[in-house]
Motif scaffolding. Structure first.
Motif, PDB file in Angstrom:
ATOM      1  N   ASP A  71      31.701 -26.236 -66.938  1.00  0.00           N
ATOM      2  CA  ASP A  71      30.201 -26.626 -66.343  1.00  0.00           C
ATOM      3  C   ASP A  71      30.920 -26.979 -65.172  1.00  0.00           C
ATOM      4  N   TYR A  72      29.362 -26.927 -64.971  1.00  0.00           N
ATOM      5  CA  TYR A  72      29.619 -26.972 -62.593  1.00  0.00           C
ATOM      6  C   TYR A  72      30.263 -25.827 -62.106  1.00  0.00           C
ATOM      7  N   GLU A  73      29.994 -24.875 -62.600  1.00  0.00           N
ATOM      8  CA  GLU A  73      30.808 -23.630 -61.917  1.00  0.00           C
ATOM      9  C   GLU A  73      29.550 -22.648 -61.678  1.00  0.00           C
ATOM     10  N   SER A  74      29.655 -22.639 -59.553  1.00  0.00           N
ATOM     11  CA  SER A  74      29.615 -21.711 -59.719  1.00  0.00           C
ATOM     12  C   SER A  74      29.207 -20.245 -59.013  1.00  0.00           C
ATOM     13  N   ALA A  75      27.945 -19.157 -59.131  1.00  0.00           N
ATOM     14  CA  ALA A  75      27.682 -18.039 -59.042  1.00  0.00           C
ATOM     15  C   ALA A  75      28.032 -17.648 -60.302  1.00  0.00           C
ATOM     16  N   ILE A  76      27.370 -17.895 -61.877  1.00  0.00           N
ATOM     17  CA  ILE A  76      27.974 -17.334 -63.151  1.00  0.00           C
ATOM     18  C   ILE A  76      26.286 -16.297 -63.174  1.00  0.00           C
ATOM     19  N   MET A  77      25.394 -16.433 -62.676  1.00  0.00           N
ATOM     20  CA  MET A  77      24.246 -16.060 -63.531  1.00  0.00           C
ATOM     21  C   MET A  77      23.783 -15.509 -62.008  1.00  0.00           C
ATOM     22  N   TYR A  78      22.474 -14.397 -61.829  1.00  0.00           N
ATOM     23  CA  TYR A  78      21.966 -13.363 -61.470  1.00  0.00           C
ATOM     24  C   TYR A  78      20.056 -14.007 -61.754  1.00  0.00           C
ATOM     25  N   ILE A  79      19.872 -14.378 -61.257  1.00  0.00           N
ATOM     26  CA  ILE A  79      18.442 -14.984 -61.872  1.00  0.00           C
ATOM     27  C   ILE A  79      17.199 -14.236 -60.961  1.00  0.00           C
ATOM     28  N   ASP A  80      16.521 -13.518 -61.230  1.00  0.00           N
ATOM     29  CA  ASP A  80      14.975 -13.034 -59.865  1.00  0.00           C
ATOM     30  C   ASP A  80      15.727 -12.950 -58.491  1.00  0.00           C
ATOM     31  N   GLY A  81      17.464 -12.455 -58.425  1.00  0.00           N
ATOM     32  CA  GLY A  81      17.083 -12.201 -56.939  1.00  0.00           C
ATOM     33  C   GLY A  81      18.009 -13.482 -56.206  1.00  0.00           C
ATOM     34  N   GLU A  82      18.411 -14.352 -57.649  1.00  0.00           N
ATOM     35  CA  GLU A  82      19.058 -15.706 -57.251  1.00  0.00           C
ATOM     36  C   GLU A  82      20.213 -15.791 -57.837  1.00  0.00           C
ATOM     37  N   VAL A  83      21.280 -15.870 -56.911  1.00  0.00           N
ATOM     38  CA  VAL A  83      22.664 -16.410 -58.008  1.00  0.00           C
ATOM     39  C   VAL A  83      22.593 -17.855 -57.940  1.00  0.00           C
ATOM     40  N   CYS A  84      22.817 -18.052 -58.993  1.00  0.00           N
ATOM     41  CA  CYS A  84      22.873 -19.678 -59.811  1.00  0.00           C
ATOM     42  C   CYS A  84      24.419 -20.120 -60.889  1.00  0.00           C
ATOM     43  N   ASP A  85      24.243 -21.557 -60.525  1.00  0.00           N
ATOM     44  CA  ASP A  85      25.277 -21.938 -60.875  1.00  0.00           C
ATOM     45  C   ASP A  85      25.088 -22.801 -62.207  1.00  0.00           C
ATOM     46  N   ALA A  86      26.209 -22.671 -63.442  1.00  0.00           N
ATOM     47  CA  ALA A  86      26.256 -23.646 -64.274  1.00  0.00           C
ATOM     48  C   ALA A  86      26.658 -25.292 -63.839  1.00  0.00           C
ATOM     49  N   ASN A  87      25.342 -26.147 -64.212  1.00  0.00           N
ATOM     50  CA  ASN A  87      25.819 -27.037 -64.896  1.00  0.00           C
ATOM     51  C   ASN A  87      25.986 -27.963 -65.411  1.00  0.00           C
ATOM     52  N   GLN A  88      25.921 -27.146 -66.142  1.00  0.00           N
ATOM     53  CA  GLN A  88      26.281 -27.548 -68.734  1.00  0.00           C
ATOM     54  C   GLN A  88      26.390 -26.420 -69.202  1.00  0.00           C
ATOM     55  N   VAL A  89      27.368 -26.215 -70.100  1.00  0.00           N
ATOM     56  CA  VAL A  89      27.689 -24.737 -70.643  1.00  0.00           C
ATOM     57  C   VAL A  89      28.246 -25.746 -72.295  1.00  0.00           C
ATOM     58  N   LYS A  90      27.955 -24.601 -72.911  1.00  0.00           N
ATOM     59  CA  LYS A  90      27.603 -25.124 -74.499  1.00  0.00           C
ATOM     60  C   LYS A  90      27.474 -24.248 -75.613  1.00  0.00           C
ATOM     61  N   LYS A  91      28.472 -23.737 -76.926  1.00  0.00           N
ATOM     62  CA  LYS A  91      28.097 -23.400 -77.775  1.00  0.00           C
ATOM     63  C   LYS A  91      27.339 -23.837 -78.588  1.00  0.00           C
ATOM     64  N   ILE A  92      25.997 -23.623 -79.331  1.00  0.00           N
ATOM     65  CA  ILE A  92      26.047 -23.911 -79.990  1.00  0.00           C
ATOM     66  C   ILE A  92      25.743 -23.108 -81.583  1.00  0.00           C
TER      67      ILE A  92
END
Length: 92
Positions: A71-92
């Motif tokens: 949770d709250y980790e920076s720069a985990i994804m690249y979406i449409d030209g933008e670097v994105c951070d995670a606010n919440q992550v979990k396995k489902i």
């Protein structure tokens, strides 16, 4: 010495409340739940829910940058030209 022990305890207990995922790069596709939530599917292990402040569309180009993150980790994804951070992550 006491300050090092207290600092170590704070780090350990601070991580207990955070959700973390491993193997995100093994996922083969994604499903957009809403404009800020995505589920990574396929591959090995459980599906992964990621919530972010970045906007995600079903037509978005999504690239996972980090294999393991919490949770709250920076720069985990690249979406449409933008670097994105995670606010919440979990396995489902």
């Amino acid at each position: 010495m006491v300050s090092r022990i207290l600092f170590s305890l704070l780090l350990v207990f601070g991580q207990l409340g955070a959700d973390c995922v491993y193997g995100a790069k093994d996922k083969t596709n994604f499903v957009v739940l809403d404009s800020n939530s995505i589920v990574l599917k396929g591959g090995y292990g459980s599906d992964i829910l990621i919530k972010t402040y970045c906007y995600i569309y079903s037509s978005s180009d999504v690239q996972i940058l980090k294999d393991d993150f919490c949770d709250y980790e920076s720069a985990i994804m690249y979406i449409d030209g933008e670097v994105c951070d995670a606010n919440q992550v979990k396995k489902i």
